[in-house]
Design a protein around this motif. Structure first.
Motif, mmCIF file in Angstrom:
data_model
loop_
_atom_site.group_PDB
_atom_site.id
_atom_site.type_symbol
_atom_site.label_atom_id
_atom_site.label_comp_id
_atom_site.label_asym_id
_atom_site.label_seq_id
_atom_site.Cartn_x
_atom_site.Cartn_y
_atom_site.Cartn_z
ATOM 1 N N LEU A 194 0.852 -1.193 0.000
ATOM 2 C CA LEU A 194 0.000 0.000 0.000
ATOM 3 C C LEU A 194 0.887 1.241 0.000
ATOM 4 O O LEU A 194 1.760 1.384 0.849
ATOM 5 C CB LEU A 194 -0.911 0.005 1.228
ATOM 6 N N ASN A 208 -4.329 6.729 -2.121
ATOM 7 C CA ASN A 208 -3.943 5.444 -1.534
ATOM 8 C C ASN A 208 -3.932 4.402 -2.645
ATOM 9 O O ASN A 208 -4.984 4.080 -3.213
ATOM 10 C CB ASN A 208 -4.933 5.041 -0.436
ATOM 11 N N ASN A 224 -7.902 -2.938 1.872
ATOM 12 C CA ASN A 224 -8.327 -4.285 2.290
ATOM 13 C C ASN A 224 -8.895 -4.234 3.707
ATOM 14 O O ASN A 224 -8.577 -5.068 4.566
ATOM 15 C CB ASN A 224 -7.171 -5.286 2.214
ATOM 16 N N SER A 284 -9.191 -0.392 -1.212
ATOM 17 C CA SER A 284 -7.767 -0.128 -1.432
ATOM 18 C C SER A 284 -6.932 -0.506 -0.215
ATOM 19 O O SER A 284 -5.770 -0.875 -0.342
ATOM 20 C CB SER A 284 -7.546 1.342 -1.789
ATOM 21 N N ARG A 342 -3.065 0.625 -4.095
ATOM 22 C CA ARG A 342 -2.772 -0.782 -3.823
ATOM 23 C C ARG A 342 -1.990 -1.333 -5.018
ATOM 24 O O ARG A 342 -2.507 -1.419 -6.133
ATOM 25 C CB ARG A 342 -4.084 -1.558 -3.634
#
Length: 799
Positions: free
Chosen positions: A464, A625, A538, A536, A627
């Motif tokens: 991340l 953010n 999780n 994003s 991923r």
């Protein structure tokens, strides 16, 4: 006479090289540790020494009570400034409003930099007494001016004259360079103040700041102050502490109290519990100062032990000296001279060790300590240090050896007595008491760090990445960038948020909901997010559902975390409406559509704060953010992301942070303390073992004839080893019984600072005991087995 003392001392050292190496080496190691710790402590205590007015500069703090719990911090409302200026102006020489330190983009020509700085009122340069290298100290008078640190000015303009040059700030406005000031050194507050922009400019940029002019409940600003020379912090605090309570209307229910936190306390004493100042980093300063003192004490104990252990070898020398007329004072001076010579050699060796180790220590401790070659005060302290250490280390041997009666010594009737070795045993017990306590303390510190590290974070930090987007260039570009990043194949999901994943930037109150108690005072962490936020990160949805782009009603929806559900007293939160009383109708209530798993956004040593994640419908975005694609390497993903970023934002430097690295920084301080403690503990044990090794050598030498007789009579190597080892093991066991309650008391008190903490378990103390005994056995065994394996004929033939 002194020359004669030193000459004899030198001969004795050369005659007993093994003893001298152990003595000087152990003492040098202890002194090196003490010197390094002393330099570190001085660096900590000298924080903010760059500011000449540090005793008169303060920051306005306030304490507020929420449901019986008092919270303290530096965030204050904007109208407080006007009230203090108008009604209490005589108490201040300067009052300076300031924004929070934030990174902004500075552009000049083809150069673009991201640097941190503040918007501040025009009195800031004078209050901080900045060293102006070019331009004027009143450079903030111009609303379109900017003051730069020398390093930033050099990076932007090189050899060009910076004054008068125009810099583009955050793609929002142009600012003329009005002054260049000296960079504030690292070991000071404001060391990240790389630019200063006028406060008046700040007021023109954002509507919410203008509106905050009369909002006592909007604690979004900082206020610094300088008091007159004829006043004290306590006097001013007593005058202003109830100002906010009197002026703020509805805010009075939180019982706000104002006070001045002096600059000298910002770094070392900035921790508060329930409204009370409880210290802070100063506890580590005291901890390492105590460790340094004890390590030096251990080294001195070695010297005393080894010197008194050799007393029988020096007894005849003392007897002869006394018989030919030497006074006891002369013999004391002789032994103190030897002590001084050993200490001087040890100090020189210690300085060499410090010079070799200082760079590594700086890397470990994140310091920029330099050896103070030109500091006369340091050398004065060093001379006193050498004299005191030599006196401390040599006083007992000198007094002990000089007390022998010459008749008894020369007749060979010197009776050491049953308790002659008692002082040495006491010193060994003291040494291992300290060492065992250090072992226990280090294990508990490491356990506490690992306890917090193993705590569930609540989201998947691996892979991340967060990218700061705090510029007008990013406005309205979220959907485009999300599409571009995902299309590139380097990103599998992306969201935007008003705060970084690892921090809480906004706390809000003024909410109502069905079932809320009338007297309940809410304090909720507030983050605005785009619909893909949970995906994003999780982030697990425990109840209800996530945001959905297909539902227009979700623009007035929120997610809450588990802690918020308990905090608000909601059994079935999904479907509950929250109303923000600070916003007038027709703003619709917000509907809770789901409950997400708790995620740690503040300290991992504290409970998770109750949080609300609101749908971002106003574009209040500070971070992307991302991923990353797990099927590619991180470096490959980052290269692709950077290429996409620079294509759309060519004038903005690409910046990113791995969230797991940012989260790891939350442990940095404790990990450094733990690592340093482990190193100092290992050195303390090593010093103790050196002393024990020397004592074992002496005992084996003293009893070699006894060992020879025992072997002739059939004693095995194990029998002899057991005979020589058991006395030392008894002393270590006694040390453990003393060290355990002391370590328990100290470490239990240390753990109370952490709401989320490890329990003190019995195996930690057992481990320390077993470890200490194993170390003792290993240290003693070498000499014991050597003595037990020697040919008895050699020891008996001398009779």
């Amino acid at each position: 006479m002194i020359k004669n003392y030193l000459k004899i001392a030198w001969r004795n050292l050369m005659k007993n090289k093994g003893y001298s190496i152990i003595n000087i080496g152990g003492l040098a190691l202890g002194m090196a540790v003490t010197l390094i710790i002393g330099l570190w402590v001085h660096d900590e205590l000298s924080h903010n020494n760059y500011f000449k007015k540090k005793d008169r500069i303060a920051q306005i703090f306030q304490s507020q009570t929420f449901n019986g719990q008092v919270g303290t911090g530096p965030a204050i409302p904007r109208p407080l400034e006007f009230t203090l200026r108008e009604g209490y102006g005589d108490n201040f020489k300067h009052l300076v409003m300031a924004s929070w330190t934030t990174p902004l983009y500075l552009n000049y020509g083809e150069k673009s930099l991201s640097k941190e700085g503040n918007y501040m009122q025009e009195g800031a340069p004078d209050m901080l007494d900045l060293n102006i290298l070019r331009g004027e100290k009143d450079g903030l008078r111009k609303i379109n001016g900017i003051m730069l640190s020398k390093s930033v000015a050099d990076a932007l303009f090189g050899e060009e004259e910076p004054i008068g040059k125009v810099v583009k700030v955050n793609s929002q406005f142009d600012a003329e360079v009005t002054a260049v000031y000296e960079d504030i050194p690292v070991n000071n507050s404001f060391n990240d103040l790389q630019f200063i922009l006028p406060w008046e400019k700040y007021l023109t940029l954002f509507e919410w700041i203008k509106n905050a002019e009369d909002q006592w409940g909007n604690n979004s600003f900082q206020l610094f102050a300088e008091i007159p020379e004829n006043s004290t912090m306590g006097q001013v605090t007593a005058t202003i502490e109830d100002v906010k309570k009197n002026e703020s209307g509805d805010e009075a229910e939180f019982e706000p109290k104002l006070f001045l936190l002096p600059m000298k306390d910002w770094y070392l004493r900035s921790s508060f519990q329930n409204g009370q100042q409880v210290g802070g980093r100063i506890k580590y300063v005291w901890l390492f100062a105590i460790i340094g003192a004890f390590v030096l004490l251990l080294a001195c104990i070695n010297f005393m032990n080894l010197s008194t252990a050799r007393s029988e070898k020096r007894a005849k020398e003392v007897g002869i000296r006394k018989s030919i007329g030497s006074q006891r004072s002369q013999i004391i001076n002789q032994f103190l001279s030897e002590s001084f010579l050993v200490t001087l050699f040890a100090f020189i060796l210690a300085v060499i060790m410090v010079l070799l180790l200082l760079d590594g220590f700086n890397d470990l401790a994140r310091k920029e300590i330099v050896f103070p070659w030109q500091n006369g005060f340091f050398w004065l302290i060093s001379i006193a240090f050498v004299l005191l250490t030599s006196l401390l280390a040599g006083s007992y041997p000198a007094l002990y050896l000089s007390s022998f009666k010459p008749v008894d010594v020369l007749k060979g009737t010197l009776a050491t007595g049953k308790y002659a070795g008692l002082p040495r045993k006491i010193l060994v017990v003291l040494q291992f008491t300290v060492s065992v306590a250090f072992i226990i303390g280090t294990v508990i510190v490491m356990q506490q760090i690992n306890h917090a590290k193993n705590r569930p974070v609540g989201y998947d930090a691996e892979g991340l990445v967060q990218v700061p987007v705090m510029s007008t260039d990013f406005e309205g570009k979220y959907e485009l960038m999300r599409s571009e990043f995902i299309k590139s194949g380097a990103v599998v999901e992306m969201s935007a948020s008003s705060a970084p994943t690892t921090q809480i930037w906004s706390n809000r109150g003024g909410f109502t909901w069905d079932g809320k108690p009338d007297s309940f005072q809410e304090d909720i962490a507030w983050t605005e997010v785009t619909p893909e936020y949970a995906k994003s990160l999780n982030l697990k949805i425990l109840e209800g559902r996530d945001f959905n782009r297909e539902f227009a009603s979700d623009s007035n929806a929120v997610l809450i975390n588990e802690t918020a559900k308990k905090y608000m007293g909601l059994t079935n939160p999904v479907g509950t409406f929250i109303k923000d009383e600070d916003i007038e109708d027709p703003f619709p209530p917000m509907k809770i559509i789901g409950v997400v798993q708790d995620m740690i956004a503040q300290s991992p040593y504290e409970p998770v704060k109750q949080g609300v994640y609101a749908f971002d419908k106003y574009g209040n975005q500070s971070f992307y953010n991302l991923r990353l694609n797990p099927d590619r390497s991180a470096s490959e993903n980052i290269a692709i992301i950077e290429n996409v970023f620079t294509t759309h934002f060519p004038d903005i430097p690409f910046q990113y942070d791995f969230v797991d690295t940012e989260y790891g920084e939350k442990f940095a301080s404790e990990e450094r303390i733990g690592t340093l403690s482990a190193i100092f503990t290992a050195l303390a044990i090593l010093i103790s073992c050196l002393g024990l090794f020397g004592l074992t050598s002496y005992v084996a030498e003293q009893r070699k004839k006894e060992i020879g007789v025992r072997k002739v009579l059939g004693a095995s190597v194990f029998n002899v080893w057991n005979m020589l080892s058991k006395d030392f093991l008894k002393l270590v066991v006694i040390s453990c019984f003393i060290a355990i309650p002391i370590a328990y008391y100290v470490m239990n008190g240390w753990l109370q600072d952490y709401p989320y903490r490890v329990l003190l378990e019995w195996w930690i103390f057992l481990l320390a005991v077993v470890g200490a005994m194993a170390i003792t056995i290993l240290t003693v065994s070498f000499q014991a087995i050597k003595a037990a394996s020697a040919n008895p004929i050699k020891s008996l033939r001398t009779e």
